[in-house]
Design an enzyme around this catalytic site. Structure first.
Site: not given
Ligand SMILES: *Cc1c(COP(=O)(O)O)cnc(C)c1O
Length: 363
Positions: A105, A175, A199
């Protein structure tokens, strides 16, 4: 409690939601609070929905103690759109930003930002297949960087920043897609924090952005309207139709968190769950966790047997025993148990008991 024949779902995302929230949503599904409509059918300009959105923001502010000079946004586009939005809004002076590569990511975020500015990788753990989180120091950062970017929890590799990097006056961007609301953090140490909901917070569709006021309003005139944070701030996240239903469910998760002791209580529970699992893995002859101890994630626990066929057998037999999605990310294989806020301690205990049995049977 009703038995719904539910499995323990160890998916990295979308992932488990609290049963109490699902039951409440079910109860309200056809007629939300006497409105005669489902939230799915409701105008986002209605007074009912306005209250849903306002309460969600107010409750999130309470949960994280967010001060007034930080704005809270609910936007679409998932985590992935934030890779561009962050760069398009925050590359505002030197057009330089410093990134730390700690996994897939982070790399995606870096690649996207590199389309728009002078982006430097200031640290990376790629040479060690991202099994640790590099320690960055202030000296590593370019003094004129517009921001520093980190991925707070690395969903695929099972690592996390268990410290907040010191960046001085340079805004730190994080993030937090896969650990948002899993542990306490001080938002004032960050310029911007964002998280996709699916998530740890709610259903896919809504992404939460918390941004310090002074970082707004610097986007270039050529930036698409939707991608300018200020547009969302000025319109209370209602510039266009928001992801209404996801936002509503996320709001219910916030309420549930507040009713059950807030983020501090969740952090304690998450630390206990993760310790149980890591302790067992570290004591096991069969299972190994490749991640450096001090950088282990509370949310995504990665482990392997060292034998790809045995890993496959494990995942398949666990599924039969009611524990699903224990396979590692398709890019790295092995196993991964995602134990987000909604995973009960019993889920982790059931997994450990199963691992012990599997180990004994497959010596
Ligand atoms: C899942 C994830 C993303 C991407 O989210 P999408 O909503 O699928 O775009 C970004 N960062 C992290 C850390 C993630 O776990």
């Amino acid at each position: 409690m009703t038995n719904y024949n539910r499995v323990y779902n160890f998916s990295a995302g979308p992932s488990m939601l609290p049963i109490e929230v699902l039951e409440k949503v079910q109860k309200e599904l056809l007629n939300y609070e006497g409105s005669g409509q489902s939230v799915m059918e409701m105008s986002h300009r209605s007074k009912e929905f306005k209250k849903i959105a306002e309460d969600a923001e107010a409750n999130l502010r309470k949960l994280l103690n967010i001060p007034k000079n930080y704005k809270v946004l609910f936007v679409q586009g998932g985590g992935t759109l934030q890779f561009s939005m962050v760069a398009l809004n925050l590359l505002r002076n030197s057009k330089k930003a410093d990134y730390v590569l700690t996994g897939t990511w982070a790399k995606k975020a870096y690649k996207e930002a590199a389309k728009f500015g002078d982006i430097k990788v200031v640290a990376s753990s790629e040479e060690d297949t991202f099994t640790y989180v590099p320690k960055i120091k202030k000296e590593d950062i370019r003094p004129d960087a517009d921001y520093v970017y980190i991925t707070d929890n690395n969903t695929i590799y099972g690592t996390a920043y268990n410290y907040v990097p010191e960046t001085g006056d340079i805004p730190l961007v994080a993030d937090m897609s896969s650990n948002f609301l899993s542990r306490e953090f001080d938002i004032t140490k960050f310029g911007l924090v964002w998280a996709g909901a699916q998530k740890n917070v709610g259903p896919a569709g809504v992404t939460i952005v918390i941004v310090r006021e002074d970082l707004l309003g610097h986007a270039d005139a050529s930036v698409p309207t939707y991608l300018d944070y200020k547009v969302h701030v000025d319109n209370d996240s209602m510039y266009n139709t928001p992801p209404c239903f996801s936002l509503y469910v996320a709001g219910e998760v916030f309420k549930h968190l507040l009713e059950t002791g807030g983020v501090a209580a969740k952090q304690k529970a998450n630390e206990e769950k993760a310790a149980l699992l890591y302790d067992y893995i570290d004591s096991s002859e069969m299972f190994k966790c490749p991640v450096a101890k001090e950088d282990r994630s509370l949310m995504n626990v990665v482990f392997v047997t060292g034998d790809a066929d045995l890993d496959k057998k494990f995942v398949a037999e666990a599924k039969e025993a009611g524990m699903v999605n224990l396979n590692g990310h398709r890019s790295i294989g092995g196993m991964r148990a995602s134990i987000y806020n909604a995973m009960p301690k019993e889920g982790v205990e059931t997994l450990i008991a199963f691992m012990k049995k599997f180990e004994a049977e497959n010596k």
